[in-house]
Design an enzyme around this catalytic site. Structure first.
Site, PDB file in Angstrom:
ATOM      1  N   HIS A 219      79.387  57.601  43.756  1.00 19.39           N
ATOM      2  CA  HIS A 219      80.139  58.382  43.005  1.00 19.39           C
ATOM      3  C   HIS A 219      81.093  59.116  43.648  1.00 19.39           C
ATOM      4  O   HIS A 219      81.900  58.565  44.472  1.00 19.39           O
ATOM      5  CB  HIS A 219      79.052  59.380  42.045  1.00 19.39           C
ATOM      6  CG  HIS A 219      79.777  60.107  41.073  1.00 19.39           C
ATOM      7  ND1 HIS A 219      81.086  59.929  40.510  1.00 19.39           N
ATOM      8  CD2 HIS A 219      79.064  61.067  40.248  1.00 19.39           C
ATOM      9  CE1 HIS A 219      81.051  60.684  39.285  1.00 19.39           C
ATOM     10  NE2 HIS A 219      80.008  61.283  39.302  1.00 19.39           N
ATOM     11  N   HIS A 258      85.126  49.901  39.660  1.00 17.39           N
ATOM     12  CA  HIS A 258      84.576  51.085  38.608  1.00 17.39           C
ATOM     13  C   HIS A 258      83.742  50.358  37.570  1.00 17.39           C
ATOM     14  O   HIS A 258      83.964  49.043  37.054  1.00 17.39           O
ATOM     15  CB  HIS A 258      85.768  51.301  37.920  1.00 17.39           C
ATOM     16  CG  HIS A 258      85.663  52.928  37.539  1.00 17.39           C
ATOM     17  ND1 HIS A 258      85.250  53.065  36.164  1.00 17.39           N
ATOM     18  CD2 HIS A 258      85.674  54.057  37.914  1.00 17.39           C
ATOM     19  CE1 HIS A 258      85.113  54.404  35.949  1.00 17.39           C
ATOM     20  NE2 HIS A 258      85.300  55.002  37.034  1.00 17.39           N
ATOM     21  N   ASP A 309      89.287  57.604  44.270  1.00 17.72           N
ATOM     22  CA  ASP A 309      88.729  57.823  45.447  1.00 17.72           C
ATOM     23  C   ASP A 309      89.566  57.267  46.769  1.00 17.72           C
ATOM     24  O   ASP A 309      89.676  57.901  47.860  1.00 17.72           O
ATOM     25  CB  ASP A 309      87.221  57.658  45.699  1.00 17.72           C
ATOM     26  CG  ASP A 309      86.540  58.930  45.124  1.00 17.72           C
ATOM     27  OD1 ASP A 309      87.114  59.924  44.725  1.00 17.72           O
ATOM     28  OD2 ASP A 309      85.309  58.450  44.654  1.00 17.72           O
TER      29      ASP A 309
HETATM   30  N1  ACO Z   1      83.092  46.314  47.219  1.00 19.77           N
HETATM   31  C1  ACO Z   1      82.656  44.926  47.236  1.00 19.77           C
HETATM   32  N2  ACO Z   1      81.953  44.392  46.448  1.00 19.77           N
HETATM   33  C2  ACO Z   1      81.606  45.353  45.180  1.00 19.77           C
HETATM   34  C3  ACO Z   1      82.136  46.798  45.064  1.00 19.77           C
HETATM   35  C4  ACO Z   1      83.112  47.217  46.179  1.00 19.77           C
HETATM   36  N3  ACO Z   1      83.667  48.345  46.234  1.00 19.77           N
HETATM   37  N4  ACO Z   1      82.078  47.248  43.644  1.00 19.77           N
HETATM   38  C5  ACO Z   1      81.344  46.434  43.415  1.00 19.77           C
HETATM   39  N5  ACO Z   1      81.059  44.995  44.001  1.00 19.77           N
HETATM   40  C6  ACO Z   1      80.475  43.716  43.583  1.00 19.77           C
HETATM   41  C7  ACO Z   1      79.123  44.211  43.869  1.00 19.77           C
HETATM   42  O1  ACO Z   1      78.669  43.764  45.323  1.00 19.77           O
HETATM   43  C8  ACO Z   1      78.512  43.070  42.920  1.00 19.77           C
HETATM   44  O2  ACO Z   1      78.478  41.869  43.285  1.00 19.77           O
HETATM   45  P1  ACO Z   1      77.243  40.670  42.954  1.00 19.77           P
HETATM   46  O3  ACO Z   1      77.285  40.631  41.358  1.00 19.77           O
HETATM   47  O4  ACO Z   1      78.089  39.406  43.719  1.00 19.77           O
HETATM   48  O5  ACO Z   1      76.165  41.281  43.542  1.00 19.77           O
HETATM   49  C9  ACO Z   1      79.392  43.338  41.612  1.00 19.77           C
HETATM   50  O6  ACO Z   1      80.464  43.565  42.133  1.00 19.77           O
HETATM   51  C10 ACO Z   1      79.003  44.236  40.554  1.00 19.77           C
HETATM   52  O7  ACO Z   1      78.890  45.543  41.377  1.00 19.77           O
HETATM   53  P2  ACO Z   1      77.974  46.680  40.785  1.00 19.77           P
HETATM   54  O8  ACO Z   1      77.547  47.743  41.916  1.00 19.77           O
HETATM   55  O9  ACO Z   1      76.494  46.168  39.973  1.00 19.77           O
HETATM   56  O10 ACO Z   1      78.857  47.314  39.423  1.00 19.77           O
HETATM   57  P3  ACO Z   1      78.696  48.731  38.887  1.00 19.77           P
HETATM   58  O11 ACO Z   1      79.440  48.674  37.394  1.00 19.77           O
HETATM   59  O12 ACO Z   1      77.301  49.261  38.899  1.00 19.77           O
HETATM   60  O13 ACO Z   1      79.272  49.746  40.201  1.00 19.77           O
HETATM   61  C11 ACO Z   1      80.612  51.117  41.412  1.00 19.77           C
HETATM   62  C12 ACO Z   1      80.612  50.538  39.908  1.00 19.77           C
HETATM   63  C13 ACO Z   1      79.347  51.924  41.522  1.00 19.77           C
HETATM   64  C14 ACO Z   1      81.662  52.114  41.094  1.00 19.77           C
HETATM   65  C15 ACO Z   1      80.836  50.051  42.420  1.00 19.77           C
HETATM   66  O14 ACO Z   1      81.917  49.308  42.110  1.00 19.77           O
HETATM   67  C16 ACO Z   1      80.893  50.657  43.755  1.00 19.77           C
HETATM   68  O15 ACO Z   1      79.823  50.608  44.571  1.00 19.77           O
HETATM   69  N6  ACO Z   1      82.143  50.753  44.174  1.00 19.77           N
HETATM   70  C17 ACO Z   1      82.109  51.619  45.493  1.00 19.77           C
HETATM   71  C18 ACO Z   1      81.822  53.083  45.523  1.00 19.77           C
HETATM   72  C19 ACO Z   1      83.141  53.798  44.927  1.00 19.77           C
HETATM   73  O16 ACO Z   1      84.090  53.381  45.071  1.00 19.77           O
HETATM   74  N7  ACO Z   1      82.603  54.754  43.921  1.00 19.77           N
HETATM   75  C20 ACO Z   1      83.641  55.663  43.363  1.00 19.77           C
HETATM   76  C21 ACO Z   1      83.784  55.430  41.884  1.00 19.77           C
HETATM   77  S1  ACO Z   1      84.835  56.144  41.105  1.00 19.77           S
HETATM   78  C22 ACO Z   1      84.643  58.098  41.147  1.00 19.77           C
HETATM   79  O17 ACO Z   1      83.709  58.392  41.323  1.00 19.77           O
HETATM   80  C23 ACO Z   1      86.055  58.796  41.352  1.00 19.77           C
END
Ligand code: ACO
Length: 377
Positions: A219, A258, A309
């Protein structure tokens, strides 16, 4: 299909709000009907704060009075200063904000819900003071004066941190950053705050819980993690090679992806422009070039876009803000969104208490201790 089994409450509508829309048709963000593009281009952060807390943009009189009230509420009580001075220099500033918020709740409790506007304005105004008072005391031993006459929260924060009023470029850049971070519907920290509010708990408990939820790298903590990645690289070529290795190891790249937006994060386009402007102005072009290359690789390899971010990291860095203060800055802004959601929850409250699918053992007989099997070490 049973939606709960998809995990993480993805796609579940958990309530109603009039405060913001996020990602309708995969794009777009509005606060009470105003687009984020308009707010970032025309409003100041305090106007947006007023909009969120009171539901409408302020007229000139309302705005002057709001600014005046915020200026009057910057002081940190002596007993809270003592608490802050006990927190080690090694504390993460998010721990300091969490502790500061909780302590203020004990020193200046919200005695009845009618106090909620006063409590929100007090926290909005005082949290920058709490953060920078602790930071300056632990890093330089100075007990700074936090009751400065700066006009805005961005100016107040930068002046306490840097010891001089910021340039117009820096003030406005931070102002826009705060506007972009202010509100975002039922994100994890806001939902946390609403859950606490739904038990009819007090304002400070709900905000303290929100701070705890925001801290994690999935987050709010992602802006610090993004900076740690970007500053590892001197040039775009090294960044690209390294990123490809990270992706091959299936590592997550912080600042990308996201839960709700499917095509782009509209806040990212806005902060990217400010990042480029600031990197040019501060002679930190390589930070922007490295960031841009990381974005290009993520789009090409993973079809993923940066969230707010990612470019906030290089923008905040160019403002001279230490990396561990990035997520705290998110707090200083999001207090407005959290507060507005607490008010909204309280106005039409029902305890938030979902259910779970049970996946544990079936009913079993009680065993006295001497009859339980000994697990091998
Ligand atoms: N880098 C690489 N791969 C990613 C990323 C990433 N940043 N985000 C998602 N993926 C991939 C996952 O590995 C997963 O792959 P898989 O299906 O092969 O296992 C797929 O995409 C789905 O990812 P989830 O984590 O299940 O997606 P979710 O909707 O739960 O997560 C989240 C959203 C938490 C923002 C995720 O994209 C993430 O962890 N991003 C990095 C952290 C981040 O930037 N957070 C800030 C959010 S915005 C804010 O707070 C202002």
């Amino acid at each position: 299909m049973n939606k709960v089994n998809r995990g993480g409450l993805e796609g579940i509508v958990a309530g109603q709000t009039r405060l913001s829309t996020v990602g309708i048709d995969g794009v777009g963000l509005t606060y009470l009907g105003y687009s984020i593009e308009d707010l970032a281009a025309h409003a100041g952060f305090e106007e947006v704060a007023y909009l969120l807390l009171y539901g409408e943009l302020p007229n000139a009189n309302e705005f002057a009075s709001f600014i005046n009230r915020l200026k009057m509420k910057r002081g940190v009580p002596a007993s809270l200063k003592t608490v802050l001075e006990q927190l080690p220099a090694s504390s993460h500033p998010m721990d300091v904000l969490r502790t500061g918020c909780s302590a203020l709740g004990a020193l200046e409790p919200e005695l009845q819900f009618e106090d909620q506007y006063r409590a929100a304005e007090r926290l909005l105004s005082c949290m920058p003071s709490i953060l920078v008072y602790w930071y300056q005391f632990q890093n330089s031993g100075r007990r700074i004066d936090v009751e400065l006459d700066s006009e805005t929260i961005a100016e107040h924060f930068l002046q306490m941190l840097q010891g001089h009023p910021p340039s117009e470029l820096h003030r406005r850049a931070l102002d826009v950053g705060l506007i972009l971070y202010a509100e975002h519907e039922f994100n994890a920290s806001t939902f946390t705050a609403r859950i606490v509010a739904s038990t009819l708990s007090d304002f400070h408990s709900a905000i303290t819980a929100g701070i705890g939820a925001l801290r994690g790298p999935l987050h709010g903590g992602a802006n610090e993690a993004a900076m740690e990645l970007i500053e590892r690289f001197q040039d775009p070529e090294t960044a690209e090679a390294s990123l490809l290795e990270m992706l091959a190891r299936k590592e997550k790249i912080m600042g990308f992806g996201h839960r709700v937006y499917k095509k782009c994060d509209p806040r990212s386009d806005i902060i990217q422009v400010w990042s480029r402007r600031l990197c040019e102005a501060e002679g930190e072009q390589h930070l922007y070039d490295v960031s841009e290359r990381i974005e290009k690789v993520m789009r090409r390899e993973k079809k993923m876009f940066p969230n707010l971010d990612f470019y906030s990291a290089s923008a905040f860095q160019c403002l001279g803000i230490p990396t561990p203060m990035f997520t705290p800055l998110f707090v200083l802004s999001r207090i407005t969104g959290w507060a507005a959601h607490i008010f909204e929850q309280r106005a039409d409250n029902r305890l938030i208490r979902p259910s779970a699918d049970y996946i544990g053992p079936t009913l079993r007989d009680w065993l006295p201790m001497d009859q339980r099997c000994i697990l091998e070490q």
